[in-house]
Write a protein that holds these residues in place. Structure first.
Motif: not given
Length: 128
Positions: A46-68
């Motif tokens: 399952e996906f946990v978190a991701g980041i785009h290397w150039r832009s720095g845009n981030r995304d988090y799974a609900d389970s990770a938000k606020g903790r990771f």
């Protein structure tokens, strides 16, 4: 040859913290999304978190938000996953992954098939 090497896993008590690192080598990653996935025994990856290397845009799974928190260090070609307030259900093998993204869409993706390079994984065990 692009390679990803994870480190930083281990055994920690519930409520503790760990920082995972993923060092990338053998290529240029400015248009890559970098993701952290995890797989627990008997469960799908399952996906946990991701980041785009150039832009720095981030995304988090609900389970990770606020903790990771995911971040990257361009000079070191390294992506980090800071994990706080760990829970026993966070126990899994954590994988770093990288994959190219369209120039017009500098965001990470949650789809495993979009990542074409994977590390070997690092074990995270959270005891109760």
């Amino acid at each position: 040859q692009v390679q990803l090497v994870e480190s930083g896993g281990g055994l920690v008590q519930a409520g503790g913290s760990l920082r995972l690192s993923c060092e990338a080598s053998g290529g240029t990653f400015s248009n890559y999304a970098m993701g952290w996935f995890r797989q627990a025994p008997g469960k799908e990856r399952e996906f946990v978190a991701g980041i785009h290397w150039r832009s720095g845009n981030r995304d988090y799974a609900d389970s990770a938000k606020g903790r990771f928190a995911i971040s990257r260090d361009n000079a070191k070609n390294t992506v980090y996953l800071q994990m706080d307030s760990l829970k026993p259900e966070d126990t899994a093998v954590y994988y770093c992954a990288g994959g190219p993204r369209p120039l017009t869409n500098p965001t990470p993706t949650r789809l495993p098939d979009a990542y074409n390079v994977w590390g070997l994984g690092t074990q995270v065990t959270v005891s109760s």
